[in-house]
Design an enzyme around this catalytic site. Sequence first.
Site, PDB file in Angstrom:
ATOM      1  N   HIS A  95       0.317  -1.017  -0.201  1.00 45.90           N
ATOM      2  CA  HIS A  95      -0.223  -0.052   0.395  1.00 45.90           C
ATOM      3  C   HIS A  95       1.201   0.944   0.060  1.00 45.90           C
ATOM      4  CE1 HIS A  95       0.184  -1.163   3.648  1.00 45.90           C
ATOM      5  NE2 HIS A  95       0.770  -0.138   4.362  1.00 45.90           N
ATOM      6  N   GLU A 146      -3.769   3.888   1.829  1.00 44.95           N
ATOM      7  CA  GLU A 146      -4.086   3.747   3.774  1.00 44.95           C
ATOM      8  C   GLU A 146      -3.456   5.570   3.197  1.00 44.95           C
ATOM      9  OE1 GLU A 146      -2.112   3.300   7.476  1.00 44.95           O
ATOM     10  OE2 GLU A 146      -1.371   1.993   5.910  1.00 44.95           O
ATOM     11  N   HIS A 168       1.891  12.006  -9.065  1.00 45.08           N
ATOM     12  CA  HIS A 168       0.481  11.495  -9.130  1.00 45.08           C
ATOM     13  C   HIS A 168       0.297   9.886  -8.214  1.00 45.08           C
ATOM     14  CE1 HIS A 168       2.123  10.727 -13.360  1.00 45.08           C
ATOM     15  NE2 HIS A 168       1.557   9.199 -12.685  1.00 45.08           N
ATOM     16  N   GLU A 216      -3.361  10.051 -12.218  1.00 45.97           N
ATOM     17  CA  GLU A 216      -3.723   9.943 -13.934  1.00 45.97           C
ATOM     18  C   GLU A 216      -4.370   8.993 -13.795  1.00 45.97           C
ATOM     19  OE1 GLU A 216       0.203   9.153 -17.278  1.00 45.97           O
ATOM     20  OE2 GLU A 216       0.846   8.681 -15.268  1.00 45.97           O
TER      21      GLU A 216
END
Length: 358
Positions: A95, A146, A168, A216
Site C-alpha cells: 500500500h 492507506e 501522482h 493519472e
Amino acid sequence: MVQILPMASTIRPSLSPFATTRFAGRISVSNSSSRFSSIRFASSVGPQSQCFGLNRQEGSRKSSKTIVCMAQGSTTTTQENALEWVKKDKRRMLHVVYRVGDLDRTIKFYTECLGMKLLRKRDIPEERYTNAFLGYGPEDSHFVIELTYIVLPDYGVDKYDIGTAFGHFGIAVDDVAKTVDLIKAKGGTVTREPGPVKGGKSIIAFIEDPDGYKFELIERAPTPEPLCQVMLRVGDLDRSIAFHEKAFGMELLRRRDNPEYKYTIAMMGYGPEDKNAVLELTYNYGVTEYDKGNAYAQIAIGTDDVYKTAEAVRLFGGKITREPGPLPGISTKITACLDPDGWKTVFVDNIDFLKELE
C-alpha cells in the site's frame, strides 16, 4: 470505468528457516524469526571455510569456544550474497500511505468518483490518528491506499503541503473520456483533459482529489491491478534505479527518455506493468533536489524477513530510520528506510501482515 480482473494472492511467505549466517565474523545459526539486527550476508560456513589457524577437525574439538573465521572475500562478495537473497525474497507493493485533511470527504471522493471500495478503517486514539484503506480488491492480493488522518489535542490537521517531489498516482481505466465525464458529474477537478501523453501514444487524463493529490487516468485493457502506479521525482535516475534493483529487488521494466520535454522516466516493480503496481521514477533534466512537503508518507512492501531486508538496505546505501522489529500493540514486524533521494519505504513481514488482516 475501472475494470478489474481476478487476481490470486501474491503473498507466499517462505516458512523455511534461513541458512547459517555469520554475525560480525563469528559463526552463528539463525532463522527468519531472529530479532538480531546485525545479520551479515555472507557465504554459509562449509568445507571451504578458513579459520585463524584452525582446520575443521580442530574447530570441532573446540566446540566450547567461539570459532572466529577469516573474512571470505570482499564487500563485493557480501553484497552479492545480499543481492541473491533479495531477489529470492517474496516481495510485493502492499500500500501507499499519505495524509489527508478530511477523511470522510476523501473516502466519499474515492468511492464515488474513482470506484474504489472502503476495505477497512483503523482508529488509533492513543496515537491520535485514524487510517482508512481503500482500493480495487482485497489487501492480501492488491495494492491499496492507506489514508491517514491526524488529530491534534484541540483540532484535526485539515491541510498538508504536497511539495514538488511527489508526482501522482496512476489508475488504469478502460475508457478515459467516460471516466473523466463521470468525475466531472460528481464535482471532481480535471486538470488535464483526455489525450495522448507527451512524447507517447497512451491516452491519459489528470484529476485532483480534494486534498490536491493528482491521479493519472491511463487507458488500458482490464487489469487485475487498477491502482497501478506511484510517481516520484528523483535527482539522479541511474543512482535510483541501481538502488531499487539491489536494495529493494525491483526490476527495471522500461526506461523512456523524452528530450523534447526534458525528462526521463524509469518504471520499476515486481512484475509486468499490466498486472502489477509499479513505481515510476521521474528525472527532470538538471533538477537534483525537490521539496517533499509533509503530505506524502511512504510505500509499504512485503518481505519474508525484515531483519535481512534492513541489512541489505544498509549494504546498498540506504538509511534505516526504524530498526527492524515488532510494532507495539499489534506485533507486526517492520523496518523503515530512506532511499538516496530521501523517499521513505516501510517493509512489512509477510506473515504478520496476513495475520493483521484476519
